[in-house]
Write a protein that holds these residues in place. Structure first.
Motif, PDB file in Angstrom:
ATOM      1  N   ALA A  14      60.142 -89.357  36.809  1.00  0.00           N
ATOM      2  CA  ALA A  14      59.299 -89.616  35.448  1.00  0.00           C
ATOM      3  C   ALA A  14      58.415 -90.775  35.641  1.00  0.00           C
ATOM      4  O   ALA A  14      58.696 -91.602  36.273  1.00  0.00           O
ATOM      5  CB  ALA A  14      59.985 -89.540  34.157  1.00  0.00           C
ATOM      6  N   HIS A  15      56.999 -90.633  35.215  1.00  0.00           N
ATOM      7  CA  HIS A  15      56.366 -91.803  35.132  1.00  0.00           C
ATOM      8  C   HIS A  15      57.051 -93.019  34.344  1.00  0.00           C
ATOM      9  O   HIS A  15      57.479 -92.805  33.355  1.00  0.00           O
ATOM     10  CB  HIS A  15      55.296 -91.487  34.456  1.00  0.00           C
ATOM     11  CG  HIS A  15      53.850 -92.285  34.849  1.00  0.00           C
ATOM     12  ND1 HIS A  15      53.834 -93.445  34.090  1.00  0.00           N
ATOM     13  CD2 HIS A  15      52.979 -92.382  35.656  1.00  0.00           C
ATOM     14  CE1 HIS A  15      52.737 -94.253  34.269  1.00  0.00           C
ATOM     15  NE2 HIS A  15      52.318 -93.538  35.313  1.00  0.00           N
ATOM     16  N   PRO A  16      57.053 -94.111  35.115  1.00  0.00           N
ATOM     17  CA  PRO A  16      57.595 -95.324  34.214  1.00  0.00           C
ATOM     18  C   PRO A  16      57.255 -95.469  32.765  1.00  0.00           C
ATOM     19  O   PRO A  16      57.662 -96.254  31.974  1.00  0.00           O
ATOM     20  CB  PRO A  16      57.441 -96.334  35.106  1.00  0.00           C
ATOM     21  CG  PRO A  16      56.303 -96.106  35.960  1.00  0.00           C
ATOM     22  CD  PRO A  16      56.382 -94.919  36.069  1.00  0.00           C
ATOM     23  N   HIS A  17      55.932 -95.337  32.361  1.00  0.00           N
ATOM     24  CA  HIS A  17      55.347 -95.424  31.055  1.00  0.00           C
ATOM     25  C   HIS A  17      55.227 -94.098  30.485  1.00  0.00           C
ATOM     26  O   HIS A  17      54.610 -93.981  29.290  1.00  0.00           O
ATOM     27  CB  HIS A  17      54.137 -95.975  31.159  1.00  0.00           C
ATOM     28  CG  HIS A  17      53.842 -97.591  31.895  1.00  0.00           C
ATOM     29  ND1 HIS A  17      54.197 -98.342  31.245  1.00  0.00           N
ATOM     30  CD2 HIS A  17      53.532 -97.731  33.102  1.00  0.00           C
ATOM     31  CE1 HIS A  17      54.499 -99.511  31.939  1.00  0.00           C
ATOM     32  NE2 HIS A  17      53.743 -99.162  33.079  1.00  0.00           N
ATOM     33  N   HIS A  18      56.015 -93.301  30.717  1.00  0.00           N
ATOM     34  CA  HIS A  18      56.044 -91.947  29.997  1.00  0.00           C
ATOM     35  C   HIS A  18      56.464 -92.131  28.625  1.00  0.00           C
ATOM     36  O   HIS A  18      55.583 -91.443  27.540  1.00  0.00           O
ATOM     37  CB  HIS A  18      57.156 -90.976  30.621  1.00  0.00           C
ATOM     38  CG  HIS A  18      57.149 -89.804  29.778  1.00  0.00           C
ATOM     39  ND1 HIS A  18      56.264 -88.755  29.838  1.00  0.00           N
ATOM     40  CD2 HIS A  18      58.296 -89.169  28.910  1.00  0.00           C
ATOM     41  CE1 HIS A  18      56.727 -87.664  29.092  1.00  0.00           C
ATOM     42  NE2 HIS A  18      57.987 -87.996  28.580  1.00  0.00           N
ATOM     43  N   TRP A  19      57.351 -92.891  28.181  1.00  0.00           N
ATOM     44  CA  TRP A  19      57.541 -93.255  26.651  1.00  0.00           C
ATOM     45  C   TRP A  19      56.366 -93.823  25.717  1.00  0.00           C
ATOM     46  O   TRP A  19      56.068 -93.504  24.835  1.00  0.00           O
ATOM     47  CB  TRP A  19      58.769 -93.874  26.612  1.00  0.00           C
ATOM     48  CG  TRP A  19      58.740 -95.484  27.160  1.00  0.00           C
ATOM     49  CD1 TRP A  19      59.140 -95.877  28.325  1.00  0.00           C
ATOM     50  CD2 TRP A  19      58.036 -96.605  26.586  1.00  0.00           C
ATOM     51  NE1 TRP A  19      58.480 -97.072  28.433  1.00  0.00           N
ATOM     52  CE2 TRP A  19      57.995 -97.664  27.686  1.00  0.00           C
ATOM     53  CE3 TRP A  19      57.389 -96.844  25.104  1.00  0.00           C
ATOM     54  CZ2 TRP A  19      57.530 -98.700  27.073  1.00  0.00           C
ATOM     55  CZ3 TRP A  19      57.116 -98.131  24.972  1.00  0.00           C
ATOM     56  CH2 TRP A  19      56.989 -99.234  25.780  1.00  0.00           C
TER      57      TRP A  19
ATOM     58  N   ILE B 293      53.180 -93.238  26.727  1.00  0.00           N
ATOM     59  CA  ILE B 293      52.125 -92.290  26.590  1.00  0.00           C
ATOM     60  C   ILE B 293      52.524 -91.222  25.545  1.00  0.00           C
ATOM     61  O   ILE B 293      51.607 -90.898  24.658  1.00  0.00           O
ATOM     62  CB  ILE B 293      51.930 -91.672  27.936  1.00  0.00           C
ATOM     63  CG1 ILE B 293      51.066 -92.620  28.989  1.00  0.00           C
ATOM     64  CG2 ILE B 293      51.059 -90.283  27.887  1.00  0.00           C
ATOM     65  CD1 ILE B 293      51.201 -92.170  30.337  1.00  0.00           C
ATOM     66  N   ARG B 294      53.745 -90.892  25.480  1.00  0.00           N
ATOM     67  CA  ARG B 294      54.354 -89.820  24.666  1.00  0.00           C
ATOM     68  C   ARG B 294      54.287 -90.501  23.334  1.00  0.00           C
ATOM     69  O   ARG B 294      53.690 -89.714  22.424  1.00  0.00           O
ATOM     70  CB  ARG B 294      55.825 -89.555  25.024  1.00  0.00           C
ATOM     71  CG  ARG B 294      56.655 -88.582  23.957  1.00  0.00           C
ATOM     72  CD  ARG B 294      57.711 -88.340  24.090  1.00  0.00           C
ATOM     73  NE  ARG B 294      58.355 -87.755  23.201  1.00  0.00           N
ATOM     74  CZ  ARG B 294      59.598 -87.941  22.558  1.00  0.00           C
ATOM     75  NH1 ARG B 294      60.551 -88.748  23.571  1.00  0.00           N
ATOM     76  NH2 ARG B 294      60.206 -87.503  21.817  1.00  0.00           N
TER      77      ARG B 294
ATOM     78  N   THR C 169      52.619 -93.009  22.091  1.00  0.00           N
ATOM     79  CA  THR C 169      50.905 -93.325  21.923  1.00  0.00           C
ATOM     80  C   THR C 169      50.556 -92.163  21.415  1.00  0.00           C
ATOM     81  O   THR C 169      49.716 -92.076  20.153  1.00  0.00           O
ATOM     82  CB  THR C 169      50.055 -93.820  22.995  1.00  0.00           C
ATOM     83  OG1 THR C 169      50.992 -95.242  23.159  1.00  0.00           O
ATOM     84  CG2 THR C 169      48.796 -93.942  22.522  1.00  0.00           C
ATOM     85  N   ASP C 170      50.596 -91.013  21.933  1.00  0.00           N
ATOM     86  CA  ASP C 170      49.955 -89.645  21.838  1.00  0.00           C
ATOM     87  C   ASP C 170      50.306 -88.990  20.263  1.00  0.00           C
ATOM     88  O   ASP C 170      49.651 -88.796  19.507  1.00  0.00           O
ATOM     89  CB  ASP C 170      50.179 -88.425  22.779  1.00  0.00           C
ATOM     90  CG  ASP C 170      49.345 -88.909  24.024  1.00  0.00           C
ATOM     91  OD1 ASP C 170      48.754 -89.947  24.179  1.00  0.00           O
ATOM     92  OD2 ASP C 170      49.707 -88.386  25.020  1.00  0.00           O
ATOM     93  N   GLU C 171      51.520 -89.238  20.041  1.00  0.00           N
ATOM     94  CA  GLU C 171      52.325 -88.817  18.817  1.00  0.00           C
ATOM     95  C   GLU C 171      51.643 -89.501  17.571  1.00  0.00           C
ATOM     96  O   GLU C 171      51.394 -88.871  16.761  1.00  0.00           O
ATOM     97  CB  GLU C 171      53.719 -89.062  18.810  1.00  0.00           C
ATOM     98  CG  GLU C 171      54.487 -87.872  19.409  1.00  0.00           C
ATOM     99  CD  GLU C 171      55.850 -87.907  19.571  1.00  0.00           C
ATOM    100  OE1 GLU C 171      56.516 -88.264  18.565  1.00  0.00           O
ATOM    101  OE2 GLU C 171      56.478 -87.476  20.491  1.00  0.00           O
TER     102      GLU C 171
END
Length: 55
Positions: free
Chosen positions: A2-7, A9-10, A12-14
């Motif tokens: 997983a991308h280290p900044h996945h949380w 991005i997720r 932020t999008d939410e």
């Protein structure tokens, strides 16, 4: 992996789906602040629990 900044991005999008007046940068900054505050609170709580366990 997983991308280290996945949380970041997720969440932020939410957040951006819930509000129409935030830029992506503002939303990401807010998510980072909340994450860091939660992390610091968790570390402090864990330290307090460890201290109590030693008493």
């Amino acid at each position: 992996m997983a991308h280290p900044h996945h949380w970041l991005i997720r969440f932020t999008d939410e957040l951006m789906t819930l509000t129409s007046d935030l830029t992506q940068e503002q939303a990401a900054a807010f998510v980072r602040r909340v994450y860091l505050a939660g992390h610091e609170a968790g570390v402090a709580e864990s330290a307090e629990e460890n201290r109590r366990a030693r008493e």
